[in-house]
Design an enzyme around this catalytic site. Structure first.
Site, PDB file in Angstrom:
ATOM      1  N   GLU A  53     117.952   1.387  78.903  1.00 48.30           N
ATOM      2  CA  GLU A  53     116.849   0.752  78.302  1.00 48.30           C
ATOM      3  C   GLU A  53     116.917   0.609  76.748  1.00 48.30           C
ATOM      4  O   GLU A  53     117.189   1.242  76.095  1.00 48.30           O
ATOM      5  CB  GLU A  53     115.451   1.519  78.460  1.00 48.30           C
ATOM      6  CG  GLU A  53     114.041   0.694  78.239  1.00 48.30           C
ATOM      7  CD  GLU A  53     113.125   1.430  79.250  1.00 48.30           C
ATOM      8  OE1 GLU A  53     112.670   0.854  80.326  1.00 48.30           O
ATOM      9  OE2 GLU A  53     112.542   2.455  78.681  1.00 48.30           O
ATOM     10  N   LYS A  55     114.635   0.385  73.880  1.00 47.31           N
ATOM     11  CA  LYS A  55     113.461   0.920  73.656  1.00 47.31           C
ATOM     12  C   LYS A  55     113.259   1.517  72.292  1.00 47.31           C
ATOM     13  O   LYS A  55     113.856   2.354  71.882  1.00 47.31           O
ATOM     14  CB  LYS A  55     112.915   1.896  74.503  1.00 47.31           C
ATOM     15  CG  LYS A  55     111.823   2.607  74.619  1.00 47.31           C
ATOM     16  CD  LYS A  55     111.722   3.721  75.716  1.00 47.31           C
ATOM     17  CE  LYS A  55     110.391   4.564  75.784  1.00 47.31           C
ATOM     18  NZ  LYS A  55     110.434   5.219  76.846  1.00 47.31           N
ATOM     19  N   LYS A 115     110.810  -5.229  81.075  1.00 43.24           N
ATOM     20  CA  LYS A 115     109.682  -4.026  81.356  1.00 43.24           C
ATOM     21  C   LYS A 115     108.432  -4.197  80.348  1.00 43.24           C
ATOM     22  O   LYS A 115     108.595  -4.300  79.295  1.00 43.24           O
ATOM     23  CB  LYS A 115     110.374  -2.946  81.104  1.00 43.24           C
ATOM     24  CG  LYS A 115     109.719  -1.453  81.693  1.00 43.24           C
ATOM     25  CD  LYS A 115     110.418  -0.337  81.106  1.00 43.24           C
ATOM     26  CE  LYS A 115     109.889   0.832  81.790  1.00 43.24           C
ATOM     27  NZ  LYS A 115     110.307   2.152  81.554  1.00 43.24           N
ATOM     28  N   GLU A 164     107.034  -0.205  90.356  1.00 41.91           N
ATOM     29  CA  GLU A 164     106.824   1.356  89.952  1.00 41.91           C
ATOM     30  C   GLU A 164     105.669   2.095  90.586  1.00 41.91           C
ATOM     31  O   GLU A 164     104.598   1.413  90.656  1.00 41.91           O
ATOM     32  CB  GLU A 164     106.699   1.329  88.575  1.00 41.91           C
ATOM     33  CG  GLU A 164     106.647   2.743  87.862  1.00 41.91           C
ATOM     34  CD  GLU A 164     106.557   2.341  86.530  1.00 41.91           C
ATOM     35  OE1 GLU A 164     107.731   2.151  85.788  1.00 41.91           O
ATOM     36  OE2 GLU A 164     105.455   3.153  85.691  1.00 41.91           O
ATOM     37  N   ASN A 185     108.164   6.942  88.731  1.00 34.30           N
ATOM     38  CA  ASN A 185     107.935   7.170  87.157  1.00 34.30           C
ATOM     39  C   ASN A 185     107.359   8.701  87.070  1.00 34.30           C
ATOM     40  O   ASN A 185     106.338   8.996  87.478  1.00 34.30           O
ATOM     41  CB  ASN A 185     107.038   6.380  86.438  1.00 34.30           C
ATOM     42  CG  ASN A 185     107.358   6.311  84.948  1.00 34.30           C
ATOM     43  OD1 ASN A 185     107.824   7.518  84.546  1.00 34.30           O
ATOM     44  ND2 ASN A 185     106.938   5.173  84.307  1.00 34.30           N
ATOM     45  N   GLU A 215     112.646   7.360  87.469  1.00 36.99           N
ATOM     46  CA  GLU A 215     112.082   6.849  85.873  1.00 36.99           C
ATOM     47  C   GLU A 215     111.726   8.114  85.066  1.00 36.99           C
ATOM     48  O   GLU A 215     111.128   8.640  85.753  1.00 36.99           O
ATOM     49  CB  GLU A 215     111.364   5.781  85.696  1.00 36.99           C
ATOM     50  CG  GLU A 215     111.721   4.566  86.810  1.00 36.99           C
ATOM     51  CD  GLU A 215     110.590   3.448  86.775  1.00 36.99           C
ATOM     52  OE1 GLU A 215     109.953   3.184  85.524  1.00 36.99           O
ATOM     53  OE2 GLU A 215     110.186   2.978  87.983  1.00 36.99           O
ATOM     54  N   SER A 216     111.970   8.053  83.798  1.00 29.94           N
ATOM     55  CA  SER A 216     111.493   9.047  82.817  1.00 29.94           C
ATOM     56  C   SER A 216     112.046  10.442  82.984  1.00 29.94           C
ATOM     57  O   SER A 216     112.410  10.967  84.177  1.00 29.94           O
ATOM     58  CB  SER A 216     109.926   8.919  82.903  1.00 29.94           C
ATOM     59  OG  SER A 216     109.523   7.672  82.326  1.00 29.94           O
TER      60      SER A 216
END
Length: 269
Positions: A53, A55, A115, A164, A185, A215-216
């Site tokens: 990503e 970001k 995103k 998501e 997530n 995710e995360s």
């Protein structure tokens, strides 16, 4: 927080629509070359895959990295072995833009994900107009009819929706619209608290024909191994890649994922 982020993203899209009407964006979307095949790029394999990503910032962590050249950052991700690139295009709290997405798409051969906090047809169309191959749809931010409508539009435009989720109910809602890419997530977007074990608890609920994406909560190779062992086909990683050496970090993460073996429970689904 999620409601505020979504409302702000929609407000910003409405401001863009005042300058570039829906018909013009739709024409630009339909004029794009066909989207890259994200399902093939992220298909389950004998190794974990990574969505890397671009970001700059987040509401929970503040500024992360300046990233003056998102195309260069994405090129490093491709060099490091990423399977797809995620680009934050939300401007208020994540400091991203559609221009970042366009620059990344032109620089890499991998599928590129927009995103953002998407809740309208206009946002989906402008994603395709800017070259996106995938679009993020957050179940918690959308009523079911809106989720179904945006999911169908994304497919109609040739893109792949990444749906998501944050709970078993949301996984069921993703399944109801036929999602083929289902993300879990670990960050609760209402409270921004993290739960790294959430993916493992929900993995069995994800349909067997869907790609499972964690995710995360990924800061170290052990986190990738944890998700892979719980059955993740793909891990989406942002902060750890923008705050360190992207190529070396990706190498370490991919190696850790290769060593981890998905549980029989997850493989059987």
């Amino acid at each position: 927080m999620l409601a505020d982020l979504t409302a702000g993203a929609v407000e910003d899209a409405e401001a863009r629509a005042a300058q570039r009407p829906l018909a013009a964006v739709e024409a630009a979307a339909l004029a794009q070359a066909p989207a890259r095949d994200a399902l093939a790029a992220l298909a389950p394999a004998d190794r974990v895959k990574i969505i890397a990503e671009v970001k700059r910032a987040s509401p929970s962590r503040g500024d992360l990295a300046a990233i003056p050249d998102p195309a260069h950052q994405a090129g490093l991700y491709e060099q490091g072995g990423a399977s797809a690139i995620s680009v934050l295009t939300e401007g208020r709290r994540f400091k991203g833009s559609l221009a970042d997405l366009e620059a990344v798409k032109a620089a890499v051969s991998l599928p590129v994900l927009r995103k953002d906090f998407i809740a309208t047809e206009y946002q989906v169309l402008e994603a395709r107009a800017s070259g996106a191959d995938l679009v993020l749809l957050i179940v918690a931010a959308l009523e079911q009819d809106t989720l179904a409508r945006l999911h169908a539009l994304t497919l109609e435009l040739g893109m792949t929706p990444l749906v998501e989720t944050h709970s078993a109910d949301e996984v069921a809602r993703a399944a109801d619209v036929g999602a083929r890419l289902v993300g879990v997530n670990a960050r609760d977007l209402s409270t921004f608290e993290l739960d790294r074990d959430l993916f493992g608890r929900l993995a069995d609920s994800i349909p067997s024909d869907a790609v499972k994406i964690a995710e995360s909560a990924v800061l170290a190779p052990a986190d990738v191994a944890h998700y892979r062992a719980a059955g993740a086909d793909v891990v989406l990683i942002g902060e750890a890649l923008v705050t360190g050496d992207p190529v070396a970090t990706l190498g370490a993460f991919l190696e850790a994922g290769a060593r981890a073996v998905p549980s029989e429970r997850s493989e059987s689904k």
